[in-house]
Enzyme design. Structure first.
Site, PDB file in Angstrom:
ATOM      1  N   TYR A 148      27.533  33.765 -31.957  1.00 16.49           N
ATOM      2  CA  TYR A 148      27.392  32.394 -32.451  1.00 16.49           C
ATOM      3  C   TYR A 148      26.409  32.400 -33.614  1.00 16.49           C
ATOM      4  CZ  TYR A 148      25.925  27.420 -32.193  1.00 16.49           C
ATOM      5  OH  TYR A 148      25.606  26.114 -32.464  1.00 16.49           O
ATOM      6  N   LYS A 178      31.734  32.464 -33.578  1.00 17.55           N
ATOM      7  CA  LYS A 178      31.605  31.035 -33.875  1.00 17.55           C
ATOM      8  C   LYS A 178      30.793  30.957 -35.157  1.00 17.55           C
ATOM      9  CE  LYS A 178      29.873  26.618 -32.012  1.00 17.55           C
ATOM     10  NZ  LYS A 178      29.067  26.171 -33.137  1.00 17.55           N
TER      11      LYS A 178
END
Length: 309
Positions: A148, A178
């Site tokens: 992420y 992400k």
């Protein structure tokens, strides 16, 4: 550590993934009773069937490990058999906390785990960050693992394409990124160099169409909680080659968010807007975030209703 690929879920994460808000009571305690209606709302009203829980939108860094476990367990329990995938963010400033959360996510049947880079003592090199991610992933080797990236929060701006170069050898369960940064060249290079089983998911909602043009496989975002139905139409228009319609929807979102940003738009304001639109009682944010002033939330809600009648 073995570099042989473990038996991981082969389902590729695509489409819209709502980054969920954490419901609190008016006293500031986590409110698990709202999660069932929340899941139902996302499915029935927004057409969103995958979620990313305990992330930035979920105020994860303001939660205790025990609270994060309780929330993850309830999200997974409630969504099981109803939603496509539940990705649990397990990143923390402490490696041991992150590993503890990763083990727990595996035990409760999460469909994937994601980890943000530590940002108090920051990794100074891609090698250092890869090592941290590897240590977290190693305790839940059968769970698909996502990095992420959110440089606006972490202050870590190393190219993601450099970070993930060769990462599959270190983390056989690695399944994607992400990508919540605005560097579309880095995003494009991540897409270009991703093996077929990876998902590159974009996290800057107001620029989603540009990311799709660069080859992003889907998106994780807070606004999909209450604009998911419209953004699903954007995805369908893009996939059908109707760029005029896709662009029109993206411009609508930009109109709303640019208005909100001029007034001041943080997680607390965003959470209040979701509560107003959905009718769910999400409670206030946790300090140091402040509750959105009523006048501001009503202005943004009025703008929302004018842009998305």
């Amino acid at each position: 550590m073995s570099t042989m690929a473990p038996e991981t879920d082969s389902r590729k994460l695509t489409g819209l993934v709502a980054a969920t808000f954490t419901p609190f009571t008016t006293e500031g305690e986590i409110n698990l009773s709202v999660i069932g209606p929340y899941v139902q709302y996302l499915i029935e009203k927004q057409g969103v069937k995958s979620i990313f829980v305990n992330g930035t939108t979920g105020e994860s860094m303001s939660l205790s490990v025990a609270e994060r476990k309780a929330l993850a367990e309830e999200w997974c329990r409630t969504a099981r058999g109803r939603m496509d995938q539940v990705i649990v963010h397990v990143g923390a400033m402490s490696l041991s906390d992150s590993q503890d959360l990763a083990r727990h996510a595996a035990q409760i049947g999460a469909d994937g785990i994601a980890v943000i880079a530590p940002f108090f003592f920051k990794p100074q090199t891609a090698e250092a960050l890869r090592k941290f991610l590897q240590e977290v992933a190693s305790v839940a080797p059968s769970v698909p693992f996502y990095y992420y990236q959110i440089p606006a929060i972490t202050g870590i701006n190393m190219p993601v394409v450099d970070l993930v170069d060769g990462i599959q050898q270190l983390i056989p369960s690695f399944r994607g990124i992400k990508f919540s940064g605005s560097d579309l060249m880095d995003l494009g290079q991540c897409v270009r160099h991703s093996p077929p089983q990876w998902s590159v998911l974009y996290g800057v909602d107001e620029q989603l169409l540009a990311a799709l043009a660069m080859g992003a496989h889907g998106a994780v975002g807070s606004t999909f909680n209450y604009i998911g139905s419209h953004m699903n139409k954007l995805l369908s228009a893009f996939e059908g080659g109707d760029l005029i319609q896709a662009r029109a929807i993206q411009f609508q979102m930009q109109e709303l968010l640019s208005f909100a940003m001029r007034l001041g738009f943080d997680v607390g304001v965003n959470k209040q807007l979701m509560a107003e639109v959905s009718g769910l009682h999400l409670g206030p944010p946790r300090l140091p975030l402040l509750q959105c002033p009523l006048e501001r939330s009503q202005q943004i809600l009025q703008k929302y209703r004018s842009v998305f009648p």
